[in-house]
Design an enzyme around this catalytic site. Structure first.
Site, PDB file in Angstrom:
ATOM      1  N   TYR A 144      -0.628   5.781  -1.218  1.00 55.22           N
ATOM      2  CA  TYR A 144      -1.761   4.934  -1.416  1.00 55.22           C
ATOM      3  C   TYR A 144      -1.730   3.541  -1.135  1.00 55.22           C
ATOM      4  O   TYR A 144      -0.866   2.843  -1.291  1.00 55.22           O
ATOM      5  CB  TYR A 144      -2.414   4.899  -2.768  1.00 55.22           C
ATOM      6  CG  TYR A 144      -3.832   4.150  -3.062  1.00 55.22           C
ATOM      7  CD1 TYR A 144      -3.805   3.074  -3.823  1.00 55.22           C
ATOM      8  CD2 TYR A 144      -4.710   4.734  -2.553  1.00 55.22           C
ATOM      9  CE1 TYR A 144      -5.049   2.190  -4.079  1.00 55.22           C
ATOM     10  CE2 TYR A 144      -6.148   4.193  -2.701  1.00 55.22           C
ATOM     11  CZ  TYR A 144      -6.279   2.995  -3.529  1.00 55.22           C
ATOM     12  OH  TYR A 144      -7.248   2.039  -3.610  1.00 55.22           O
ATOM     13  N   ASP A 239       4.153  -1.016   3.136  1.00 53.96           N
ATOM     14  CA  ASP A 239       3.092  -1.299   2.493  1.00 53.96           C
ATOM     15  C   ASP A 239       3.907  -1.854   1.295  1.00 53.96           C
ATOM     16  O   ASP A 239       4.197  -1.004   0.229  1.00 53.96           O
ATOM     17  CB  ASP A 239       2.251  -0.240   2.235  1.00 53.96           C
ATOM     18  CG  ASP A 239       1.228  -0.950   1.146  1.00 53.96           C
ATOM     19  OD1 ASP A 239       0.339   0.030   0.869  1.00 53.96           O
ATOM     20  OD2 ASP A 239       1.506  -1.981   0.542  1.00 53.96           O
ATOM     21  N   LYS A 267      -0.704  -8.319  -5.469  1.00 54.44           N
ATOM     22  CA  LYS A 267      -0.114  -8.173  -6.914  1.00 54.44           C
ATOM     23  C   LYS A 267       0.643  -9.054  -7.276  1.00 54.44           C
ATOM     24  O   LYS A 267       0.184 -10.372  -7.343  1.00 54.44           O
ATOM     25  CB  LYS A 267       0.484  -6.756  -6.898  1.00 54.44           C
ATOM     26  CG  LYS A 267      -0.422  -5.373  -7.042  1.00 54.44           C
ATOM     27  CD  LYS A 267       0.195  -4.269  -7.117  1.00 54.44           C
ATOM     28  CE  LYS A 267      -0.500  -2.997  -6.724  1.00 54.44           C
ATOM     29  NZ  LYS A 267      -1.565  -2.588  -7.570  1.00 54.44           N
TER      30      LYS A 267
HETATM   31  P1  KE4 Z   1      -5.458  -3.180  -3.931  1.00 54.98           P
HETATM   32  O1  KE4 Z   1      -6.891  -3.368  -3.062  1.00 54.98           O
HETATM   33  O2  KE4 Z   1      -5.877  -2.505  -5.294  1.00 54.98           O
HETATM   34  O3  KE4 Z   1      -5.321  -4.910  -4.166  1.00 54.98           O
HETATM   35  O4  KE4 Z   1      -4.367  -2.705  -3.446  1.00 54.98           O
HETATM   36  C1  KE4 Z   1      -4.284  -1.439  -2.782  1.00 54.98           C
HETATM   37  C2  KE4 Z   1      -2.984  -1.020  -2.808  1.00 54.98           C
HETATM   38  C3  KE4 Z   1      -2.258  -0.968  -1.598  1.00 54.98           C
HETATM   39  N1  KE4 Z   1      -0.974  -0.576  -1.594  1.00 54.98           N
HETATM   40  C4  KE4 Z   1      -0.321  -0.118  -2.588  1.00 54.98           C
HETATM   41  C5  KE4 Z   1       0.901   0.423  -2.525  1.00 54.98           C
HETATM   42  C6  KE4 Z   1      -0.927  -0.004  -3.879  1.00 54.98           C
HETATM   43  O5  KE4 Z   1      -0.218   0.489  -4.970  1.00 54.98           O
HETATM   44  C7  KE4 Z   1      -2.242  -0.412  -3.865  1.00 54.98           C
HETATM   45  C8  KE4 Z   1      -3.004  -0.601  -5.172  1.00 54.98           C
HETATM   46  N2  KE4 Z   1      -2.316   0.134  -6.273  1.00 54.98           N
HETATM   47  C9  KE4 Z   1      -3.264   0.534  -7.537  1.00 54.98           C
HETATM   48  C10 KE4 Z   1      -2.256   1.240  -8.555  1.00 54.98           C
HETATM   49  N3  KE4 Z   1      -1.842   2.446  -8.137  1.00 54.98           N
HETATM   50  C11 KE4 Z   1      -3.893  -0.310  -8.065  1.00 54.98           C
HETATM   51  C12 KE4 Z   1      -4.919   0.191  -9.167  1.00 54.98           C
HETATM   52  C13 KE4 Z   1      -6.364   0.458  -8.904  1.00 54.98           C
HETATM   53  O6  KE4 Z   1      -6.561   0.765  -7.976  1.00 54.98           O
HETATM   54  O7  KE4 Z   1      -7.129   0.108  -9.909  1.00 54.98           O
END
Ligand code: KE4
Length: 427
Positions: A144, A239, A267
């Protein structure tokens, strides 16, 4: 453990916010029941609206490697806020954070701050397409990268390499240029690049997968990605939004010794405030506006509060030798969970990497998305709620990971394992 206040707040939230949440995973659809509403966090704990305390291993999905409300981070944000919350003009803070990031990620010769991981990956992909003049992106099943249209794509039917939308609202045209391959499948990567390498702008991967549960790259897998993208003139994008400052100080690229062309972060580098970043090779990043033709912008990008939280967090990470200093604690937790499951005769396949850990409710081994999907999600849901009522909060989905912080005490880890022994016995 009753949560009448959370029940009431959830009902109110659903009147105005889709599903009552601002991000789907928070709605507990993966484990059932009503999500607890958080009132405060401190150190390794969070308190819900009914006053129940939980040892927290979600840590806002990774950012809080120092735990909740670290006094120095809070004070730095308060002082910054008193000087103004946003200017829409450059500040020295952005350069200070960029230098701290570059010190740990030398492959990020130039980098730009945005407001989320999604913005970081979306921008990196546009940049890769602009730099190469090509359209095709390769991603991996179960990885993801945020919710940009071109990344909400799954493998087409049969062996078709062309992607199909994995979400409503994504036009087929957007999905057409995204190919999805199985994680850890070297042959699939070589075959795809043999067929269509010349069309590939970039390959993007979570070098340690954390969005289908925790899955490590098998020996040689990442090396093949580097080799095949190099050969094809495509860019390799790591990523590291989740793995950055988590699997190692320098992320998976340091841990496995692979240098990507572009890296995305998020993060941890915001210390709990909204920050994402993308960066990499100078010649590639010089294609970004205002230097080059690839446009990307943001009202609150690099805002002083987020930069301040990031700077303070990365300074403390350095002082405490994080995340490496957490390795033993994570191993103790991961091994303790495995022992508890074994004693209770519950099939569990655990893994950990730096300050992240995961466990699949199945025999295993798990090397890709198909394998992860064999997990017993019902059993995970029961375990999740058993732990919750014992004051331990894991991720409300089998297909997420757990995070450790420098605030987690040995007593908290022991209490977690005692709760796990009871929870597994209940299963
Ligand atoms: P954000 O747009 O949520 O800040 O980041 C997206 C993203 C991009 N790349 C990786 C590897 C990620 O894990 C994420 C976001 N992770 C999720 C948890 N699995 C965020 C939690 C959520 O979607 O509420």
């Amino acid at each position: 453990m009753n949560r009448p206040k959370s029940e009431e707040l959830f009902a109110l939230a659903q009147n105005r916010i889709p599903g009552g949440v601002d991000s789907p995973v928070r709605a507990f659809r993966g484990v059932g029941g009503t999500p607890f509403f958080v009132e405060k966090g401190e150190g390794d704990r969070i308190w819900d609206a009914d006053g129940n305390a939980y040892i927290d291993y979600v840590l806002s999905w990774g950012p809080l490697i120092l735990g909740h409300a670290h006094p120095r981070v809070v004070r730095a944000i308060q002082e910054a806020a008193a000087r103004g919350t946003s200017f829409g003009a450059p500040t020295a803070l952005e350069t200070e954070l960029a230098e701290l990031v570059n010190a740990a990620y030398p492959s990020m010769e130039l980098l730009r701050f945005v407001n989320s991981g999604t913005e970081a990956t979306m921008s990196a992909i546009r940049l890769a397409r602009g730099f190469t003049g090509r359209d095709v992106i390769v991603k991996f099943e179960g990885c993801y990268h945020g919710h940009a249209d071109g990344l909400l794509v799954k493998a087409g039917s049969g062996g078709a390499t062309l992607g199909v939308p994995d979400s409503g609202g994504v036009p087929g045209d957007y999905a057409r240029n995204t190919a999805t391959l199985p994680f850890n499948d070297i042959e699939a990567v070589r075959d795809f690049f043999a067929m269509r390498g010349a069309d590939v702008a970039a390959l993007i991967i979570e070098p340690v997968a954390g969005n289908m549960g925790l899955i490590l790259p098998e020996a040689g897998f990442l090396e093949v990605l580097r080799e095949e993208t190099e050969k094809a003139g495509a860019l390799l994008i790591f990523d590291e939004v989740m793995t950055g400052f988590r699997v190692a100080r320098g992320g998976a690229q340091a841990l496995f010794g692979i240098t990507p062309d572009l890296t995305t972060l998020g993060k941890v580098i915001g210390g709990g405030m909204p920050v994402g970043a993308y960066g990499g090779r100078r010649d590639v990043m010089e294609c970004v506006a205002p230097l080059g033709s690839v446009y990307q912008a943001g009202t609150l990008s690099g805002n002083p509060l987020a930069m301040t939280a990031g700077v303070e967090t990365l300074k403390i990470i350095e002082e405490l030798g994080l995340p490496e200093a957490l390795d033993e604690k994570v191993k103790a937790l991961s091994e303790g969970m495995a022992d508890a499951a074994r004693e209770a005769g519950v099939p569990l396949t655990g893994a950990c990497c730096g300050s992240m850990f995961g466990a699949f409710f199945q025999e295993g081994p798990v090397r890709d998305f198909t394998g992860a999907m064999r997990s017993d999600t019902e059993r995970y849901a029961k375990f999740f709620h058993s732990m919750l009522k014992r004051g331990v909060a894991f991720a409300p989905s089998q297909f997420e990971v757990g995070f450790m912080s420098s605030a987690h005490t040995d007593e908290s880890v022991e209490a977690t394992l005692a709760a796990a022994r009871e929870a597994f016995a209940e299963l």
